[in-house]
Design a protein around this motif. Structure first.
Motif, PDB file in Angstrom:
ATOM      1  N   UNK A  51      82.488  70.958  81.226  1.00 54.84           N
ATOM      2  CA  UNK A  51      83.441  70.019  80.644  1.00 54.84           C
ATOM      3  C   UNK A  51      84.315  69.549  81.536  1.00 54.84           C
ATOM      4  N   UNK A  52      85.281  70.451  82.020  1.00 54.46           N
ATOM      5  CA  UNK A  52      86.379  69.861  82.869  1.00 54.46           C
ATOM      6  C   UNK A  52      85.765  69.144  84.294  1.00 54.46           C
ATOM      7  N   UNK A  53      84.493  69.373  84.643  1.00 55.71           N
ATOM      8  CA  UNK A  53      84.204  68.888  85.847  1.00 55.71           C
ATOM      9  C   UNK A  53      83.481  67.367  85.755  1.00 55.71           C
ATOM     10  N   UNK A  54      83.171  67.187  84.762  1.00 54.55           N
ATOM     11  CA  UNK A  54      82.018  66.123  84.516  1.00 54.55           C
ATOM     12  C   UNK A  54      82.886  65.159  83.454  1.00 54.55           C
ATOM     13  N   UNK A  55      83.003  63.781  83.780  1.00 56.12           N
ATOM     14  CA  UNK A  55      83.609  62.763  82.946  1.00 56.12           C
ATOM     15  C   UNK A  55      82.800  62.825  81.618  1.00 56.12           C
ATOM     16  N   UNK A  56      83.161  62.256  80.465  1.00 54.47           N
ATOM     17  CA  UNK A  56      82.336  62.365  79.242  1.00 54.47           C
ATOM     18  C   UNK A  56      81.061  61.794  79.267  1.00 54.47           C
ATOM     19  N   UNK A  57      80.783  60.521  79.948  1.00 51.86           N
ATOM     20  CA  UNK A  57      79.302  60.079  79.768  1.00 51.86           C
ATOM     21  C   UNK A  57      78.509  60.992  80.879  1.00 51.86           C
ATOM     22  N   UNK A  58      78.802  61.600  81.459  1.00 52.02           N
ATOM     23  CA  UNK A  58      77.939  62.710  82.553  1.00 52.02           C
ATOM     24  C   UNK A  58      77.613  63.892  81.799  1.00 52.02           C
ATOM     25  N   UNK A  59      78.233  64.381  80.857  1.00 50.27           N
ATOM     26  CA  UNK A  59      78.094  65.683  80.257  1.00 50.27           C
ATOM     27  C   UNK A  59      76.796  65.646  79.484  1.00 50.27           C
ATOM     28  N   UNK A  60      76.100  66.831  79.487  1.00 48.05           N
ATOM     29  CA  UNK A  60      74.997  66.944  78.856  1.00 48.05           C
ATOM     30  C   UNK A  60      75.003  66.997  77.350  1.00 48.05           C
ATOM     31  N   UNK A  61      74.229  66.433  76.326  1.00 48.37           N
ATOM     32  CA  UNK A  61      74.073  66.483  75.112  1.00 48.37           C
ATOM     33  C   UNK A  61      73.642  67.658  74.815  1.00 48.37           C
ATOM     34  N   UNK A  62      72.882  68.254  75.628  1.00 50.28           N
ATOM     35  CA  UNK A  62      71.852  69.489  75.181  1.00 50.28           C
ATOM     36  C   UNK A  62      71.564  70.404  76.356  1.00 50.28           C
ATOM     37  N   UNK A  63      71.644  71.468  76.294  1.00 49.40           N
ATOM     38  CA  UNK A  63      71.522  72.472  77.355  1.00 49.40           C
ATOM     39  C   UNK A  63      70.518  73.290  76.986  1.00 49.40           C
ATOM     40  N   UNK A  64      69.194  73.608  77.761  1.00 52.70           N
ATOM     41  CA  UNK A  64      68.080  74.354  77.487  1.00 52.70           C
ATOM     42  C   UNK A  64      67.883  75.332  78.436  1.00 52.70           C
ATOM     43  N   UNK A  65      68.244  76.589  77.986  1.00 49.39           N
ATOM     44  CA  UNK A  65      67.745  77.621  78.929  1.00 49.39           C
ATOM     45  C   UNK A  65      66.293  78.186  78.870  1.00 49.39           C
ATOM     46  N   UNK A  66      65.656  78.264  80.183  1.00 50.89           N
ATOM     47  CA  UNK A  66      64.307  78.660  80.477  1.00 50.89           C
ATOM     48  C   UNK A  66      64.293  79.989  81.099  1.00 50.89           C
ATOM     49  N   UNK A  67      63.412  80.698  81.166  1.00 49.38           N
ATOM     50  CA  UNK A  67      63.105  81.895  82.017  1.00 49.38           C
ATOM     51  C   UNK A  67      62.818  81.362  83.269  1.00 49.38           C
ATOM     52  N   UNK A  68      61.917  80.371  83.361  1.00 45.20           N
ATOM     53  CA  UNK A  68      61.681  79.482  84.778  1.00 45.20           C
ATOM     54  C   UNK A  68      61.512  78.198  84.532  1.00 45.20           C
TER      55      UNK A  68
END
Length: 340
Positions: free
Chosen positions: A286-303
């Motif tokens: 959040x503090x490193x990316x301006x608002x329009x560059x922030x992900x709407x969703x983050x998905x964690x995968x094993x690989x």
């Protein structure tokens, strides 16, 4: 709990790799030295002449400090191995040169590799249709940024807007290249060829790039660029921030259509055993990316799905979003002692 093997070293990985380019031509030279080995632009070279040329190249490389017997190895996953195993330092052994190509270079990864091995990580750029080299950072002039270096001899380049107009110096646009390294065309596909090579021989790489003086920077792929609320978002920029987190092995960012707009979705692979959550990563970026560059969703995968060379298959991730979130099955690699 992941079961670890005993300490792995660079020497062990390199043990079975070919040592000299001369091995490629030695057999044919001995059996049929005058047989045609290469034909280009109505000129031809026999195996004997090709061997001579290889020898000349070896002489030049030797003058630059690259010795016969030097080998190339893939070291990307060694840092992951080190983190999981708890090792304090990887053994560099006889490693003298490290180079990377094939995907945008994560600056954080570059710094970690250079700190670990005490050597500069040299970035390069190429594309299959260009045989494949286009540019590279010289080993005698290493860089501290993500540049892919200067153009190789005989290669011309220009940067154009997506509509085909010249860009202002330093502006991002599509990279076009021209030279003897550029293919004649796609096999039995004249219409496809005409879409990428114009009448003057300029090949549209489909990559977004910019120049700073004579130094080339690749910022992403035209097809991968995300347009969010009218702003251009380059996935590599978002991936670089995500991958700078201590628990992130690698990440991939793709766009997802949403009510006439595009959302940013990030797929992340974590170190085995990590307890990091999507919420933690959201807070981190959040503090490193301006608002329009922030992900709407983050998905964690094993690989993350990838080719045999480690290149992430982003199209499979994008397809999974279009198919309702069914993430492609990927076999999670295990760390084990093996020869490559």
């Amino acid at each position: 709990m992941l079961e670890l093997s005993e300490t792995i070293s660079v020497d062990e990985i390199a043990v079975d790799l070919p040592s000299r380019i001369h091995e490629v031509t030695a057999g044919p030279v001995a059996r049929a030295p005058d047989r045609i080995a290469l034909v280009e632009d109505l000129a031809s070279w026999s195996y004997r002449e090709l061997e001579q040329r290889v020898g000349e190249i070896a002489t030049v490389l030797s003058s630059l400090g690259i010795r016969a017997g030097d080998r190339m190895i893939i070291v990307k996953r060694l840092l992951e191995y080190k983190s999981v195993s708890g090792m304090e330092q990887l053994s560099r052994g006889p490693l003298r040169l490290i180079a990377v190509a094939g995907a945008p270079l994560d600056l954080n990864l570059k710094l970690r590799v250079e700190k670990e091995f005490g050597l500069p990580l040299l970035n390069g750029y190429g594309i299959t249709e260009c045989s494949p080299g286009i540019s590279g950072v010289r080993f005698d002039r290493p860089r501290s940024d993500q540049a892919v270096g200067t153009l190789l001899p005989g290669v011309e380049a220009r940067v154009r807007t997506i509509e085909g107009f010249p860009t202002v110096s330093g502006e991002v646009g599509e990279l076009h290249v021209r030279g003897r390294n550029v293919m004649l065309g796609y096999y039995r596909a004249p219409e496809l060829t005409a879409k990428v090579i114009d009448s003057e021989g300029w090949f549209n790489t489909g990559d977004l790039a910019r120049f700073d003086g004579d130094c080339l920077y690749i910022v992403g792929r035209t097809k991968e660029m995300i347009i969010r609320s009218g702003f251009n978002v380059y996935p590599a920029e978002v991936e670089a921030v995500l991958s700078s987190h201590k628990d992130v092995v690698q990440s991939a960012v793709v766009g997802r259509a949403a009510d006439g707009n595009e959302e940013i979705v990030a797929f992340v692979q974590l170190l085995p055993g990590s307890c990091t959550t999507p919420e933690t990563l959201m807070h981190f970026v959040r503090p490193q990316l301006t608002s329009y560059k922030r992900p709407s969703e983050i998905v964690i995968l094993d690989a993350l799905p990838a080719t045999s060379t480690g290149k992430i298959l982003k199209h499979k991730l994008a397809e999974s979003l279009r198919e309702g979130g069914a993430v492609p099955a990927v076999q999670t690699p295990e760390f084990r002692r093996q020869h490559i």
